[in-house]
Design a protein around this motif. Sequence first.
Motif, short mmCIF file in Angstrom:
data_model
loop_
_atom_site.label_atom_id
_atom_site.label_comp_id
_atom_site.label_asym_id
_atom_site.label_seq_id
_atom_site.Cartn_x
_atom_site.Cartn_y
_atom_site.Cartn_z
N MET A 1 0.80 -1.20 0.00
CA MET A 1 0.00 0.00 0.00
C MET A 1 0.84 1.27 0.00
SD MET A 1 -3.35 -0.47 2.27
CE MET A 1 -3.85 -2.08 2.75
N GLN A 2 2.15 1.12 0.25
CA GLN A 2 2.98 2.32 0.28
C GLN A 2 3.13 2.95 -1.10
OE1 GLN A 2 6.26 2.88 2.80
NE2 GLN A 2 5.90 1.02 3.95
N ARG A 48 -7.72 11.13 -4.91
CA ARG A 48 -7.53 10.41 -6.17
C ARG A 48 -6.81 9.07 -5.99
NH1 ARG A 48 -2.76 14.13 -8.68
NH2 ARG A 48 -1.13 13.22 -7.41
N LEU A 49 -6.32 8.81 -4.80
CA LEU A 49 -5.61 7.55 -4.54
C LEU A 49 -6.59 6.38 -4.54
CD1 LEU A 49 -3.31 8.74 -1.60
CD2 LEU A 49 -2.69 8.46 -4.00
N PRO A 50 -6.11 5.19 -4.90
CA PRO A 50 -6.98 4.00 -4.88
C PRO A 50 -7.13 3.46 -3.45
CG PRO A 50 -4.79 3.41 -5.61
CD PRO A 50 -4.78 4.91 -5.42
N LEU A 51 -7.84 4.20 -2.62
CA LEU A 51 -7.98 3.85 -1.21
C LEU A 51 -9.00 2.75 -0.99
CD1 LEU A 51 -8.03 7.49 0.23
CD2 LEU A 51 -6.09 5.90 0.17
N LEU A 52 -8.66 1.84 -0.09
CA LEU A 52 -9.60 0.80 0.31
C LEU A 52 -10.74 1.42 1.10
CD1 LEU A 52 -7.07 -1.91 1.54
CD2 LEU A 52 -8.24 -1.81 -0.66
N ARG A 60 -8.19 1.50 6.94
CA ARG A 60 -6.88 2.14 7.09
C ARG A 60 -6.03 1.81 5.87
NH1 ARG A 60 -3.85 0.91 12.35
NH2 ARG A 60 -3.61 -1.07 11.31
N ASN A 61 -5.43 2.83 5.29
CA ASN A 61 -4.58 2.68 4.12
C ASN A 61 -3.21 3.25 4.43
OD1 ASN A 61 -6.59 2.06 1.64
ND2 ASN A 61 -7.60 3.44 3.07
N LEU A 62 -2.20 2.40 4.50
CA LEU A 62 -0.84 2.89 4.78
C LEU A 62 -0.33 3.68 3.60
CD1 LEU A 62 1.61 2.86 6.72
CD2 LEU A 62 2.40 0.83 5.48
N ALA A 73 -4.12 6.89 5.55
CA ALA A 73 -5.35 7.53 5.11
C ALA A 73 -6.48 6.65 5.63
CB ALA A 73 -5.42 7.62 3.59
N MET A 74 -7.41 7.26 6.32
CA MET A 74 -8.57 6.54 6.85
C MET A 74 -9.79 6.97 6.04
SD MET A 74 -7.32 5.00 9.64
CE MET A 74 -7.95 5.06 11.28
#
Length: 173
Positions: A1-2, A48-52, A60-62, A73-74
């Motif tokens: 995820m980094q 714009r990030l492909p966040l879960l 939680r997205n590292l 990113a939460m």
Amino acid sequence: MQGFLNEERRGAVLRGLRTDEGTCSRDYLAAARAVLHELVAIPELVQRLPLLRKPGGYARNLLVGDDAVSVWAMVWAEGATTSIHDHHCSCCFGVVSGTVSETWYRAVDATRAVPTEEHDRLAGYVACMLPTGPNIHRMQNRGPGEAISIHIYGFDHEAHSSSIETEYTAVAG
């Protein structure tokens, strides 16, 4: 995820969080505030990030981390809420979009706490706290819609699965 932030941005974030005093100092909190202000000032960078996402909860997205800090990113679905908890490390957060409600608590013993105040944290809000407290709180997204926040914790994400020290049960004051 980094991979969510490009290598240059990840390096800049980690460099911005480095202080000679470690992650439990006023200098570090000032550095974390500055990094958060930069990240929340450009919401599209995070949005714009492909966040879960987790339906009904928070994901939680590292974004980046090393042996001293982790940046997440939460993504908060409407109705998502954390437990009432404190932290074993420094904890800083900023709201990118939406509204995150934060309720503060005071411990009455080792596992119970009473609410003391509540605030809606709007996009652009940034806060930092040390593990020495007081730092017992609960966060939730009451909606409408999704919320996104960035959290910077003073811990190695590979050594600890979470920043939470103790979870509490709410009791009447």
